[in-house]
Motif scaffolding. Sequence first.
Motif, PDB file in Angstrom:
ATOM      1  N   ASN A  64       0.827  -1.202   0.000  1.00  6.07           N
ATOM      2  CA  ASN A  64       0.000   0.000   0.000  1.00  6.07           C
ATOM      3  C   ASN A  64       0.863   1.253   0.000  1.00  6.07           C
ATOM      4  O   ASN A  64       2.033   1.205   0.321  1.00  6.07           O
ATOM      5  CB  ASN A  64      -0.914   0.028   1.225  1.00  6.07           C
ATOM      6  N   SER A  65       0.247   2.363  -0.307  1.00  9.37           N
ATOM      7  CA  SER A  65       0.945   3.636  -0.197  1.00  9.37           C
ATOM      8  C   SER A  65       1.023   4.017   1.267  1.00  9.37           C
ATOM      9  O   SER A  65       0.212   3.566   2.063  1.00  9.37           O
ATOM     10  CB  SER A  65       0.173   4.732  -0.925  1.00  9.37           C
ATOM     11  N   PRO A  66       1.961   4.878   1.626  1.00  3.81           N
ATOM     12  CA  PRO A  66       2.028   5.320   3.023  1.00  3.81           C
ATOM     13  C   PRO A  66       0.730   6.017   3.421  1.00  3.81           C
ATOM     14  O   PRO A  66       0.146   6.753   2.639  1.00  3.81           O
ATOM     15  CB  PRO A  66       3.190   6.309   3.018  1.00  3.81           C
ATOM     16  N   GLN A  67       0.308   5.749   4.644  1.00  3.71           N
ATOM     17  CA  GLN A  67      -0.905   6.374   5.167  1.00  3.71           C
ATOM     18  C   GLN A  67      -0.533   7.233   6.358  1.00  3.71           C
ATOM     19  O   GLN A  67       0.285   6.844   7.184  1.00  3.71           O
ATOM     20  CB  GLN A  67      -1.837   5.297   5.703  1.00  3.71           C
ATOM     21  N   TYR A  68      -1.192   8.349   6.468  1.00  7.70           N
ATOM     22  CA  TYR A  68      -0.975   9.259   7.591  1.00  7.70           C
ATOM     23  C   TYR A  68      -1.468   8.634   8.896  1.00  7.70           C
ATOM     24  O   TYR A  68      -2.566   8.083   8.958  1.00  7.70           O
ATOM     25  CB  TYR A  68      -1.733  10.557   7.288  1.00  7.70           C
ATOM     26  N   SER A  79      -2.774  15.711  16.338  1.00  2.00           N
ATOM     27  CA  SER A  79      -3.969  14.939  16.017  1.00  2.00           C
ATOM     28  C   SER A  79      -3.600  13.602  15.402  1.00  2.00           C
ATOM     29  O   SER A  79      -2.504  13.420  14.888  1.00  2.00           O
ATOM     30  CB  SER A  79      -4.862  15.727  15.053  1.00  2.00           C
ATOM     31  N   ASN A  80      -4.529  12.687  15.508  1.00  2.00           N
ATOM     32  CA  ASN A  80      -4.361  11.362  14.912  1.00  2.00           C
ATOM     33  C   ASN A  80      -5.403  11.161  13.830  1.00  2.00           C
ATOM     34  O   ASN A  80      -6.508  11.686  13.926  1.00  2.00           O
ATOM     35  CB  ASN A  80      -4.598  10.264  15.963  1.00  2.00           C
ATOM     36  N   PHE A  84      -6.160   5.523  13.261  1.00  2.00           N
ATOM     37  CA  PHE A  84      -5.041   5.230  14.162  1.00  2.00           C
ATOM     38  C   PHE A  84      -5.146   6.012  15.469  1.00  2.00           C
ATOM     39  O   PHE A  84      -4.174   6.548  15.976  1.00  2.00           O
ATOM     40  CB  PHE A  84      -3.715   5.535  13.453  1.00  2.00           C
ATOM     41  N   LYS A  85      -6.328   6.091  16.000  1.00  2.00           N
ATOM     42  CA  LYS A  85      -6.551   6.877  17.204  1.00  2.00           C
ATOM     43  C   LYS A  85      -6.242   6.141  18.492  1.00  2.00           C
ATOM     44  O   LYS A  85      -5.671   6.689  19.414  1.00  2.00           O
ATOM     45  CB  LYS A  85      -8.016   7.335  17.260  1.00  2.00           C
ATOM     46  N   LYS A  86      -6.623   4.889  18.551  1.00  2.00           N
ATOM     47  CA  LYS A  86      -6.634   4.212  19.848  1.00  2.00           C
ATOM     48  C   LYS A  86      -5.287   3.718  20.346  1.00  2.00           C
ATOM     49  O   LYS A  86      -4.965   3.865  21.503  1.00  2.00           O
ATOM     50  CB  LYS A  86      -7.605   3.026  19.790  1.00  2.00           C
ATOM     51  N   THR A 102       4.730   5.278  19.712  1.00  2.00           N
ATOM     52  CA  THR A 102       4.441   4.105  20.526  1.00  2.00           C
ATOM     53  C   THR A 102       3.170   3.431  20.016  1.00  2.00           C
ATOM     54  O   THR A 102       2.177   4.101  19.752  1.00  2.00           O
ATOM     55  CB  THR A 102       4.234   4.508  22.001  1.00  2.00           C
ATOM     56  N   ILE A 103       3.237   2.145  19.848  1.00  2.00           N
ATOM     57  CA  ILE A 103       2.049   1.382  19.439  1.00  2.00           C
ATOM     58  C   ILE A 103       1.772   0.356  20.526  1.00  2.00           C
ATOM     59  O   ILE A 103       2.650  -0.416  20.907  1.00  2.00           O
ATOM     60  CB  ILE A 103       2.256   0.640  18.102  1.00  2.00           C
TER      61      ILE A 103
END
Length: 138
Positions: A64-68, A79-80, A84-86, A102-103
């Motif tokens: 895939n292409s890079p995603q923000y 902001s998220n 990818f908020k949680k 951090t994930i």
Amino acid sequence: MAHWFRNTLLILGACYFDCRGEEAVDQQSGHVTALEGGLVTINCNYTTSRASPDLFWYIQQTRNSPQYVLRRDRYSEGSNSDEFKKRFDSRLNFTSSSVPLTIQRLQLSDSAVYYCALKPTVTTGYTAPLQKLFDSLI
Ligand SMILES: *[C@@H]1O[C@H](CO)[C@@H](O)[C@H](O)[C@H]1NC(C)=O
Ligand SMILES: *[C@@H]1O[C@H](CO)[C@@H](O)[C@H](O)[C@H]1NC(C)=O
């Protein structure tokens, strides 16, 4: 797919955008493996003359292409992206010029290349070694 890979994630940090010169981001090369359910921190140091830099994290999942993922700056919370908020977080440390990502509660689908960038746009395309590594995983 190799057996050991079933519960193991492969996390790659990659330098993106002007890796040399005045405006730069510096991430450790190579990859990090982490376990499903665990936590991982991917560091990124930056260099800029701007007093209030905007730092961005992107994720690039296979093919895939890079995603923000998120944006951070010195004075606001940033902001998220909704997606990818949680589980994704980062805190810009102006003193150390770093913006570690951090994930938490890792899922297998988090296996990806993560890019840190000083500018809001990324073009598609990645370096050959990363592409090679991807190909060996799928
Ligand atoms: C970022 O800078 C710190 C402190 O200078 C250093 O210990 C660390 O290795 C650097 N990390 C990367 C990814 O370059
Ligand atoms: C920012 O980095 C400095 C230098 O490495 C460190 O002393 C400080 O605790 C960090 N601040 C936060 C909020 O993590």
